[in-house]
Design a protein around this motif. Structure first.
Motif, PDB file in Angstrom:
ATOM      1  N   LEU A   1     -84.367  53.975  -6.975  1.00 34.36           N
ATOM      2  CA  LEU A   1     -85.034  53.302  -7.251  1.00 34.36           C
ATOM      3  C   LEU A   1     -86.379  51.841  -7.994  1.00 34.36           C
ATOM      4  N   GLU A   2     -86.969  51.493  -6.945  1.00 38.05           N
ATOM      5  CA  GLU A   2     -88.075  51.238  -6.250  1.00 38.05           C
ATOM      6  C   GLU A   2     -89.388  52.170  -7.775  1.00 38.05           C
TER       7      GLU A   2
ATOM      8  N   ARG B   1     -88.634  52.158 -11.201  1.00 36.51           N
ATOM      9  CA  ARG B   1     -88.027  50.598 -11.678  1.00 36.51           C
ATOM     10  C   ARG B   1     -88.665  50.503 -12.895  1.00 36.51           C
TER      11      ARG B   1
ATOM     12  N   LEU C   1     -83.966  55.172 -15.485  1.00 32.76           N
ATOM     13  CA  LEU C   1     -83.424  54.110 -15.035  1.00 32.76           C
ATOM     14  C   LEU C   1     -82.528  54.382 -16.154  1.00 32.76           C
TER      15      LEU C   1
END
Length: 274
Positions: A215-216, A219, A270
């Motif tokens: 996710l990082e 993002r 995302l």
């Protein structure tokens, strides 16, 4: 005749006379005057046969004859040749052989003469007694040879004695066979398996931690190539954990996989709601 050596010249070497014998280290060049040699001093005894039966057995075996069907005429002629030879050598040795020669002649005459009808019974063979004696002698002779072939003390084997060094500890082999020891070891291993416990260790790669790392990376917005989410330096375990993390995020509707056309590169972004 060679010339004699002149004055001041050295005489040529001559071979010395060979002695007749050497007695206690002293050579004898002439025979003693009081030496008496009996006429039969150099007589040689050849112990070729141990008796008349041994001679008969030799004559039969040499010609591969059947001992149960002896040709008496042929064997008697050969036997008498040997007896005549023994007469020339030493008459005393031929005494017991003459008895056997007389028996052979008697058997030969009984086989040549016609027998009365009363004596023509089945099995009345004049050679039967001789065959029995030959067979019995052959059995005893073979048994004697078998006994002589056995190891004999002071001939084939000799007693020895070795001193045991000080401090030597004799090693006695165990009386238990190796197979029995292996069977006992197998039983011990079976009992040891009953006490084996399963150890649960903490995994070095956490799925939850890897989901946060994915996710990082996405993002910042935009599309990220799918292959950039994997670190090849982590090896097969790291690739598997990263793939499971992407699948979990797609299942949770946090990520979106996009492919513009078949066989085109896959991208990850995302989701807006996330």
């Amino acid at each position: 005749m060679p010339d004699a050596a002149g004055p001041g010249e050295q005489a040529p070497p001559r071979q010395q006379e060979m002695p007749f014998a050497v007695v206690q280290g002293a050579p004898l060049l002439t025979l003693p005057q009081d030496l008496y040699i009996p006429p039969d001093a150099l007589e040689v005894f050849l112990d070729a046969f141990e008796g008349p039966l041994d001679l008969l057995l030799y004559l039969i075996r040499r010609q591969n004859l059947d001992i149960l069907d002896i040709p008496i005429a042929q064997i008697t002629a050969q036997y008498m040749e040997y007896v005549e030879l023994m007469k020339e050598l030493k008459l005393e040795l031929a005494a017991e052989y003459l008895v056997m020669a007389a028996m052979l002649c008697e058997i030969k005459s009984r086989m040549l003469l016609p027998r009365p009808p009363s004596d023509e019974e089945e099995g009345a063979d004049p050679r039967a007694e001789l065959v029995r004696r030959l067979q019995e002698y052959e059995r005893f002779k073979q048994a004697a040879q078998n006994l002589d072939a056995l190891p004999r003390l002071e001939r084939d084997c000799f007693p020895t004695r070795a001193e045991v060094p000080a401090g030597h500890v004799p090693r006695v082999p165990p009386t238990v066979e190796l197979g029995e020891v292996l069977l006992a070891l197998r039983d011990v291993l079976k009992r040891a398996d009953l006490f084996t416990s399963h150890r649960v260790e903490r995994e070095s790669l956490s799925l939850r931690e890897r989901m946060s790392q994915v996710l990082e990376r996405v993002r910042g917005g935009g599309f990220v190539p799918f292959v950039r989410l994997f670190d090849i330096s982590e090896g097969r375990p790291g690739v598997v954990v990263s793939f499971l993390a992407v699948l979990e995020l797609v299942k949770a509707a946090s990520l979106e996989l996009v492919q513009t056309e078949p066989f085109a590169p896959i991208h990850v972004r995302l989701r807006e709601a996330a």
